[in-house]
Design a protein around this motif. Structure first.
Motif, PDB file in Angstrom:
ATOM      1  N   LYS A 179      10.357   6.505  -4.982  1.00  0.00           N
ATOM      2  CA  LYS A 179      10.838   6.944  -6.292  1.00  0.00           C
ATOM      3  C   LYS A 179       9.738   7.592  -7.121  1.00  0.00           C
ATOM      4  CE  LYS A 179      14.059   3.105  -6.273  1.00  0.00           C
ATOM      5  NZ  LYS A 179      13.408   2.279  -5.258  1.00  0.00           N
ATOM      6  N   ASN A 180       8.524   7.148  -6.957  1.00  0.00           N
ATOM      7  CA  ASN A 180       7.413   7.646  -7.774  1.00  0.00           C
ATOM      8  C   ASN A 180       6.492   8.596  -6.994  1.00  0.00           C
ATOM      9  OD1 ASN A 180       6.467   5.678  -6.087  1.00  0.00           O
ATOM     10  ND2 ASN A 180       5.271   4.595  -7.620  1.00  0.00           N
ATOM     11  N   TRP A 181       7.023   9.256  -5.968  1.00  0.00           N
ATOM     12  CA  TRP A 181       6.210  10.107  -5.108  1.00  0.00           C
ATOM     13  C   TRP A 181       5.490  11.223  -5.882  1.00  0.00           C
ATOM     14  CZ3 TRP A 181       3.427  10.628  -1.038  1.00  0.00           C
ATOM     15  CH2 TRP A 181       3.020  11.878  -0.637  1.00  0.00           C
ATOM     16  N   GLU A 228      -0.096  -0.828  15.972  1.00  0.00           N
ATOM     17  CA  GLU A 228      -0.300   0.558  16.422  1.00  0.00           C
ATOM     18  C   GLU A 228       0.954   1.396  16.202  1.00  0.00           C
ATOM     19  OE1 GLU A 228      -2.469   3.750  17.873  1.00  0.00           O
ATOM     20  OE2 GLU A 228      -3.274   1.734  17.574  1.00  0.00           O
ATOM     21  N   GLU A 229       2.125   0.790  16.379  1.00  0.00           N
ATOM     22  CA  GLU A 229       3.386   1.528  16.265  1.00  0.00           C
ATOM     23  C   GLU A 229       3.676   2.037  14.857  1.00  0.00           C
ATOM     24  OE1 GLU A 229       4.399  -2.722  15.280  1.00  0.00           O
ATOM     25  OE2 GLU A 229       3.121  -1.757  16.763  1.00  0.00           O
ATOM     26  N   LEU A 230       2.992   1.506  13.851  1.00  0.00           N
ATOM     27  CA  LEU A 230       3.204   1.968  12.472  1.00  0.00           C
ATOM     28  C   LEU A 230       2.331   3.168  12.114  1.00  0.00           C
ATOM     29  CD1 LEU A 230       3.421  -1.416  10.527  1.00  0.00           C
ATOM     30  CD2 LEU A 230       5.294   0.054  11.315  1.00  0.00           C
ATOM     31  N   LYS A 231       1.353   3.465  12.932  1.00  0.00           N
ATOM     32  CA  LYS A 231       0.417   4.541  12.617  1.00  0.00           C
ATOM     33  C   LYS A 231       1.046   5.930  12.727  1.00  0.00           C
ATOM     34  CE  LYS A 231      -3.594   3.968  14.663  1.00  0.00           C
ATOM     35  NZ  LYS A 231      -4.660   3.504  15.577  1.00  0.00           N
ATOM     36  N   CYS A 232       1.772   6.183  13.801  1.00  0.00           N
ATOM     37  CA  CYS A 232       2.351   7.504  14.006  1.00  0.00           C
ATOM     38  C   CYS A 232       3.334   7.887  12.888  1.00  0.00           C
ATOM     39  CB  CYS A 232       3.018   7.605  15.375  1.00  0.00           C
ATOM     40  SG  CYS A 232       3.585   9.273  15.782  1.00  0.00           S
ATOM     41  N   PRO A 233       4.235   6.990  12.471  1.00  0.00           N
ATOM     42  CA  PRO A 233       5.123   7.368  11.369  1.00  0.00           C
ATOM     43  C   PRO A 233       4.369   7.715  10.076  1.00  0.00           C
ATOM     44  CG  PRO A 233       6.002   5.458  12.496  1.00  0.00           C
ATOM     45  CD  PRO A 233       4.624   5.692  13.051  1.00  0.00           C
ATOM     46  N   LEU A 234       3.269   7.020   9.804  1.00  0.00           N
ATOM     47  CA  LEU A 234       2.493   7.340   8.603  1.00  0.00           C
ATOM     48  C   LEU A 234       1.809   8.697   8.752  1.00  0.00           C
ATOM     49  CD1 LEU A 234       1.370   6.722   5.814  1.00  0.00           C
ATOM     50  CD2 LEU A 234      -0.417   5.330   6.914  1.00  0.00           C
ATOM     51  N   MET A 270       0.828  -1.191   0.000  1.00  0.00           N
ATOM     52  CA  MET A 270       0.000   0.000   0.000  1.00  0.00           C
ATOM     53  C   MET A 270       0.870   1.252   0.000  1.00  0.00           C
ATOM     54  SD  MET A 270      -1.242   2.763   1.961  1.00  0.00           S
ATOM     55  CE  MET A 270      -0.411   2.336   3.447  1.00  0.00           C
ATOM     56  N   LEU A 271       1.924   1.240   0.808  1.00  0.00           N
ATOM     57  CA  LEU A 271       2.831   2.383   0.816  1.00  0.00           C
ATOM     58  C   LEU A 271       3.406   2.618  -0.570  1.00  0.00           C
ATOM     59  CD1 LEU A 271       4.783   1.809   4.165  1.00  0.00           C
ATOM     60  CD2 LEU A 271       3.022   3.533   3.726  1.00  0.00           C
ATOM     61  N   ASP A 272       3.836   1.551  -1.221  1.00  0.00           N
ATOM     62  CA  ASP A 272       4.379   1.662  -2.567  1.00  0.00           C
ATOM     63  C   ASP A 272       3.336   2.222  -3.534  1.00  0.00           C
ATOM     64  OD1 ASP A 272       6.517   1.148  -4.570  1.00  0.00           O
ATOM     65  OD2 ASP A 272       5.023  -0.266  -5.348  1.00  0.00           O
ATOM     66  N   PHE A 273       2.099   1.787  -3.397  1.00  0.00           N
ATOM     67  CA  PHE A 273       1.023   2.287  -4.244  1.00  0.00           C
ATOM     68  C   PHE A 273       0.876   3.800  -4.101  1.00  0.00           C
ATOM     69  CE2 PHE A 273      -3.476   3.426  -4.810  1.00  0.00           C
ATOM     70  CZ  PHE A 273      -3.671   3.003  -6.127  1.00  0.00           C
ATOM     71  N   TYR A 274       1.095   4.309  -2.893  1.00  0.00           N
ATOM     72  CA  TYR A 274       0.991   5.749  -2.645  1.00  0.00           C
ATOM     73  C   TYR A 274       2.314   6.482  -2.833  1.00  0.00           C
ATOM     74  CZ  TYR A 274      -3.715   5.041  -0.841  1.00  0.00           C
ATOM     75  OH  TYR A 274      -5.047   4.724  -0.715  1.00  0.00           O
ATOM     76  N   GLY A 275       3.362   5.771  -3.265  1.00  0.00           N
ATOM     77  CA  GLY A 275       4.642   6.416  -3.521  1.00  0.00           C
ATOM     78  C   GLY A 275       5.466   6.666  -2.262  1.00  0.00           C
ATOM     79  N   ILE A 276       5.281   5.825  -1.270  1.00  0.00           N
ATOM     80  CA  ILE A 276       5.957   5.965   0.021  1.00  0.00           C
ATOM     81  C   ILE A 276       6.763   4.695   0.273  1.00  0.00           C
ATOM     82  CG2 ILE A 276       5.620   6.341   2.502  1.00  0.00           C
ATOM     83  CD1 ILE A 276       2.776   7.420   1.762  1.00  0.00           C
ATOM     84  N   GLU A 277       7.915   4.849   0.918  1.00  0.00           N
ATOM     85  CA  GLU A 277       8.697   3.668   1.275  1.00  0.00           C
ATOM     86  C   GLU A 277       9.286   3.827   2.667  1.00  0.00           C
ATOM     87  OE1 GLU A 277      12.979   4.362  -0.828  1.00  0.00           O
ATOM     88  OE2 GLU A 277      11.327   3.860  -2.173  1.00  0.00           O
ATOM     89  N   PHE A 278       9.688   2.697   3.221  1.00  0.00           N
ATOM     90  CA  PHE A 278      10.278   2.706   4.554  1.00  0.00           C
ATOM     91  C   PHE A 278      11.694   3.268   4.512  1.00  0.00           C
ATOM     92  CE2 PHE A 278       7.173  -0.714   5.397  1.00  0.00           C
ATOM     93  CZ  PHE A 278       6.659  -0.254   6.594  1.00  0.00           C
ATOM     94  N   THR A 279      12.017   4.066   5.509  1.00  0.00           N
ATOM     95  CA  THR A 279      13.399   4.406   5.821  1.00  0.00           C
ATOM     96  C   THR A 279      13.927   3.346   6.772  1.00  0.00           C
ATOM     97  OG1 THR A 279      12.941   6.757   5.606  1.00  0.00           O
ATOM     98  CG2 THR A 279      14.888   6.173   6.856  1.00  0.00           C
ATOM     99  N   ASN A 280      13.018   2.904   7.670  1.00  0.00           N
ATOM    100  CA  ASN A 280      13.362   1.891   8.659  1.00  0.00           C
ATOM    101  C   ASN A 280      12.109   1.062   8.937  1.00  0.00           C
ATOM    102  OD1 ASN A 280      13.725   0.535  11.180  1.00  0.00           O
ATOM    103  ND2 ASN A 280      15.376   1.965  11.691  1.00  0.00           N
ATOM    104  N   GLY A 311       9.170   1.988  11.508  1.00  0.00           N
ATOM    105  CA  GLY A 311       8.061   2.439  10.682  1.00  0.00           C
ATOM    106  C   GLY A 311       8.317   3.767  10.002  1.00  0.00           C
ATOM    107  N   GLU A 312       9.513   4.330  10.186  1.00  0.00           N
ATOM    108  CA  GLU A 312       9.841   5.628   9.594  1.00  0.00           C
ATOM    109  C   GLU A 312       9.723   5.556   8.068  1.00  0.00           C
ATOM    110  OE1 GLU A 312      13.539   8.819   9.485  1.00  0.00           O
ATOM    111  OE2 GLU A 312      13.657   7.082  10.790  1.00  0.00           O
ATOM    112  N   LEU A 313       9.153   6.620   7.491  1.00  0.00           N
ATOM    113  CA  LEU A 313       8.843   6.628   6.060  1.00  0.00           C
ATOM    114  C   LEU A 313       9.489   7.802   5.336  1.00  0.00           C
ATOM    115  CD1 LEU A 313       5.031   5.926   6.502  1.00  0.00           C
ATOM    116  CD2 LEU A 313       6.795   4.269   5.863  1.00  0.00           C
ATOM    117  N   LYS A 314       9.596   7.652   4.029  1.00  0.00           N
ATOM    118  CA  LYS A 314      10.094   8.730   3.171  1.00  0.00           C
ATOM    119  C   LYS A 314       9.399   8.631   1.824  1.00  0.00           C
ATOM    120  CE  LYS A 314      13.934   6.132   1.180  1.00  0.00           C
ATOM    121  NZ  LYS A 314      15.348   6.133   0.870  1.00  0.00           N
TER     122      LYS A 314
END
Length: 145
Positions: free
Chosen positions: A53-55, A85-91, A33-43, A47-50
């Motif tokens: 490539k297709n953002w 739950e821990e993945l929600k805040c980074p998103l 899903m993150l990839d679909f929205y153009g988001i990927e994990f930093t860690n 759960g840190e995100l950035k």
């Protein structure tokens, strides 16, 4: 939304939480899903995100088809129900920064303010996000676009 789908039942959420294979599948689906929205994990562990490539292309689509904001709300709620739950805040943090600092999601301000912040169950996470919100959008009662 999937009109043929049904609401997640409590016993289903408990089953997913207690089954390591199910949790792996949920994590894999979240990554897709993150990839679909153009988001990927930093860690993946924090759960840190950035931006992916297709953002740029995906952000245009998010702004054009704002029904995706409802989907993001549903994803956030689902993550909490099935033990992530821990993945929600980074998103929410990523989306907040894109909305208010980078201004790449110009139509997501209402979803951010009225929905995404409030799906955070962890009080420390919610306080952190509310502080970020106050910093980047001090006059948030006036809707800016």
């Amino acid at each position: 939304m999937n009109s043929g789908g049904h609401a997640l039942q409590l016993h289903e959420a408990k089953a997913i939480k207690s089954d390591p294979q199910s949790k792996k599948r949920v994590f894999r689906a979240y990554t897709m899903m993150l990839d679909f929205y153009g988001i990927e994990f930093t860690n993946q562990y924090t759960g840190e995100l950035k931006r992916g490539k297709n953002w740029e292309e995906k952000a245009k689509s998010l702004n054009k088809y704002i029904y995706n904001y409802l989907r993001i709300t549903q994803i956030l709620k689902f993550l909490g129900e099935v033990g992530f739950e821990e993945l929600k805040c980074p998103l929410v943090e990523f989306l907040l920064l894109e909305c208010l600092k980078e201004r790449s999601l110009s139509y997501a301000n209402i979803a951010l303010k009225d929905y995404w912040v409030h799906v955070l169950r962890n009080e420390a996470d919610r306080t952190y996000i509310l502080r970020l919100l106050a910093h980047y959008w001090p006059d948030r009662d006036k809707l800016e676009r």
